[in-house]
Scaffold this motif. Structure first.
Motif, mmCIF file in Angstrom:
data_model
loop_
_atom_site.group_PDB
_atom_site.id
_atom_site.type_symbol
_atom_site.label_atom_id
_atom_site.label_comp_id
_atom_site.label_asym_id
_atom_site.label_seq_id
_atom_site.Cartn_x
_atom_site.Cartn_y
_atom_site.Cartn_z
ATOM 1 N N MET A 101 0.622 -1.189 -0.283
ATOM 2 C CA MET A 101 0.332 0.008 -0.467
ATOM 3 C C MET A 101 1.079 1.694 -0.334
ATOM 4 S SD MET A 101 -3.137 0.817 2.858
ATOM 5 C CE MET A 101 -4.055 1.470 1.851
ATOM 6 N N THR A 102 0.204 2.606 -0.669
ATOM 7 C CA THR A 102 1.412 3.579 -1.028
ATOM 8 C C THR A 102 0.875 4.586 0.065
ATOM 9 O OG1 THR A 102 1.221 3.380 -2.854
ATOM 10 C CG2 THR A 102 1.784 5.388 -2.028
ATOM 11 N N LYS A 103 1.949 5.137 0.669
ATOM 12 C CA LYS A 103 2.152 5.465 2.232
ATOM 13 C C LYS A 103 2.559 7.099 1.182
ATOM 14 C CE LYS A 103 3.277 6.511 6.951
ATOM 15 N NZ LYS A 103 4.290 5.618 8.125
ATOM 16 N N ILE A 104 1.412 7.989 1.600
ATOM 17 C CA ILE A 104 2.094 9.279 1.381
ATOM 18 C C ILE A 104 2.613 10.269 2.692
ATOM 19 C CG2 ILE A 104 1.092 11.699 0.930
ATOM 20 C CD1 ILE A 104 -0.601 10.636 -1.047
ATOM 21 N N VAL A 105 3.458 10.379 2.544
ATOM 22 C CA VAL A 105 4.835 11.372 3.634
ATOM 23 C C VAL A 105 4.829 12.962 3.218
ATOM 24 C CG1 VAL A 105 6.878 11.276 5.112
ATOM 25 C CG2 VAL A 105 5.990 9.089 4.251
ATOM 26 N N GLN A 106 4.252 13.363 4.259
ATOM 27 C CA GLN A 106 4.460 15.093 3.625
ATOM 28 C C GLN A 106 5.589 15.837 4.479
ATOM 29 O OE1 GLN A 106 1.018 18.104 5.232
ATOM 30 N NE2 GLN A 106 1.711 19.398 4.413
ATOM 31 N N ARG A 107 6.707 16.092 3.516
ATOM 32 C CA ARG A 107 7.870 16.632 4.594
ATOM 33 C C ARG A 107 7.576 17.406 4.804
ATOM 34 N NH1 ARG A 107 11.068 14.153 -0.691
ATOM 35 N NH2 ARG A 107 10.620 11.320 0.407
ATOM 36 N N LYS A 108 8.566 17.933 5.493
ATOM 37 C CA LYS A 108 9.256 19.291 6.234
ATOM 38 C C LYS A 108 9.568 20.362 4.913
ATOM 39 C CE LYS A 108 7.837 18.618 11.105
ATOM 40 N NZ LYS A 108 8.066 18.542 12.788
ATOM 41 N N THR A 109 9.563 21.326 5.210
ATOM 42 C CA THR A 109 10.586 22.463 3.864
ATOM 43 C C THR A 109 11.156 23.238 4.523
ATOM 44 O OG1 THR A 109 8.778 23.857 3.402
ATOM 45 C CG2 THR A 109 8.968 21.845 1.940
ATOM 46 N N GLU A 110 12.027 23.835 4.359
ATOM 47 C CA GLU A 110 12.631 25.481 4.698
ATOM 48 C C GLU A 110 12.245 25.932 4.050
ATOM 49 O OE1 GLU A 110 16.964 25.735 5.093
ATOM 50 O OE2 GLU A 110 17.023 23.278 4.990
ATOM 51 N N LEU A 111 11.607 27.305 5.274
ATOM 52 C CA LEU A 111 10.737 28.033 4.443
ATOM 53 C C LEU A 111 11.630 28.947 3.307
ATOM 54 C CD1 LEU A 111 8.304 29.839 4.465
ATOM 55 C CD2 LEU A 111 8.660 30.940 6.731
ATOM 56 N N GLN A 112 13.035 29.424 4.252
ATOM 57 C CA GLN A 112 14.284 30.471 2.619
ATOM 58 C C GLN A 112 13.883 29.692 2.097
ATOM 59 O OE1 GLN A 112 17.326 30.910 5.097
ATOM 60 N NE2 GLN A 112 18.127 32.390 3.583
ATOM 61 N N GLU A 131 12.626 27.816 0.070
ATOM 62 C CA GLU A 131 10.880 28.007 -0.690
ATOM 63 C C GLU A 131 11.058 28.732 -1.225
ATOM 64 O OE1 GLU A 131 5.599 26.757 0.162
ATOM 65 O OE2 GLU A 131 7.776 25.795 1.832
ATOM 66 N N GLN A 132 11.126 30.111 -0.408
ATOM 67 C CA GLN A 132 11.287 31.078 -1.168
ATOM 68 C C GLN A 132 11.818 31.372 -2.226
ATOM 69 O OE1 GLN A 132 11.326 32.902 2.344
ATOM 70 N NE2 GLN A 132 9.263 33.720 3.388
ATOM 71 N N GLY A 177 11.243 32.219 -9.420
ATOM 72 C CA GLY A 177 10.807 31.972 -11.043
ATOM 73 C C GLY A 177 9.489 30.518 -10.962
ATOM 74 N N LEU A 178 10.349 30.103 -9.862
ATOM 75 C CA LEU A 178 9.393 28.888 -10.164
ATOM 76 C C LEU A 178 7.872 28.857 -9.048
ATOM 77 C CD1 LEU A 178 12.864 27.310 -9.208
ATOM 78 C CD2 LEU A 178 11.198 25.430 -9.813
ATOM 79 N N SER A 179 6.849 28.220 -9.690
ATOM 80 C CA SER A 179 5.466 28.465 -9.116
ATOM 81 C C SER A 179 5.648 27.939 -7.603
ATOM 82 C CB SER A 179 4.433 27.551 -9.611
ATOM 83 O OG SER A 179 4.886 25.806 -9.543
ATOM 84 N N ALA A 209 8.046 24.881 -5.568
ATOM 85 C CA ALA A 209 9.363 25.358 -4.941
ATOM 86 C C ALA A 209 9.215 24.561 -3.738
ATOM 87 C CB ALA A 209 8.720 27.013 -4.203
ATOM 88 N N ARG A 210 7.601 24.335 -3.190
ATOM 89 C CA ARG A 210 7.398 23.367 -2.053
ATOM 90 C C ARG A 210 7.645 22.341 -1.805
ATOM 91 N NH1 ARG A 210 2.271 24.720 -1.413
ATOM 92 N NH2 ARG A 210 1.558 22.500 -2.393
ATOM 93 N N LEU A 211 7.775 20.993 -3.846
ATOM 94 C CA LEU A 211 8.416 19.759 -3.668
ATOM 95 C C LEU A 211 9.725 20.050 -3.621
ATOM 96 C CD1 LEU A 211 5.734 18.703 -6.285
ATOM 97 C CD2 LEU A 211 5.522 18.304 -4.377
ATOM 98 N N LEU A 212 10.514 20.902 -4.347
ATOM 99 C CA LEU A 212 11.776 20.862 -4.684
ATOM 100 C C LEU A 212 12.337 21.431 -2.877
ATOM 101 C CD1 LEU A 212 12.412 22.799 -8.024
ATOM 102 C CD2 LEU A 212 12.763 20.466 -7.132
ATOM 103 N N ALA A 213 11.977 22.069 -2.397
ATOM 104 C CA ALA A 213 12.440 22.771 -0.986
ATOM 105 C C ALA A 213 12.678 21.084 -0.140
ATOM 106 C CB ALA A 213 11.872 23.893 -0.770
ATOM 107 N N ALA A 214 11.612 20.135 0.112
ATOM 108 C CA ALA A 214 10.676 19.184 0.765
ATOM 109 C C ALA A 214 12.207 18.374 0.648
ATOM 110 C CB ALA A 214 9.363 18.731 0.401
ATOM 111 N N ARG A 215 12.270 18.224 -0.861
ATOM 112 C CA ARG A 215 13.663 17.335 -1.577
ATOM 113 C C ARG A 215 15.152 18.068 -0.913
ATOM 114 N NH1 ARG A 215 8.928 15.737 -3.126
ATOM 115 N NH2 ARG A 215 7.953 14.343 -3.449
ATOM 116 N N GLY A 216 15.534 18.855 -0.356
ATOM 117 C CA GLY A 216 16.797 18.981 -0.127
ATOM 118 C C GLY A 216 17.323 20.027 -1.321
#
Length: 70
Positions: free
Chosen positions: A1-12, A14-15, A21-23, A27-34
Motif C-alpha cells: 500500500m502506498t504511504k504518503i508522507v508530508q515532508r517539512k520544508t525550509e521556508l527560506q 522555498e522562498q 521563478g518557480l511556482s 518550490a515546495r516540492l523541491l525544497a522538501a527534497r533538499g
C-alpha cells in the motif's frame, strides 16, 4: 500500500526558489527534497560528478562496450 508522507520544508529555501521563478507548488516540492537554490536545478555538464568518483564506472563501461561489440 502506498504511504504518503508530508515532508517539512525550509521556508527560506522555498522562498528563494519562488523568487527564482518557480511556482509555489514546485518550490515546495523541491525544497522538501533538499533543493535550496535554483542553481541546483541546472542540467549542464559542469554540474556533473567527475567520472572517477562514480562507483563501478570502469566495470559498467566495460559491460557497455562488450554489449555494443556483440
Amino acid at each position: 500500500m502506498t504511504k504518503i508522507v508530508q515532508r517539512k520544508t525550509e521556508l527560506q529555501a522555498e522562498q528563494q526558489l519562488q523568487a527564482a521563478g518557480l511556482s509555489s507548488l514546485m518550490a515546495r516540492l523541491l525544497a522538501a527534497r533538499g533543493v535550496t537554490d535554483a542553481t541546483q536545478l541546472r542540467a549542464n555538464l559542469s554540474g556533473l560528478l567527475p567520472p572517477s568518483t562514480l562507483t563501478n564506472n570502469v566495470a559498467m563501461a566495460k559491460l557497455l562496450a562488450d554489449y555494443l561489440r556483440s
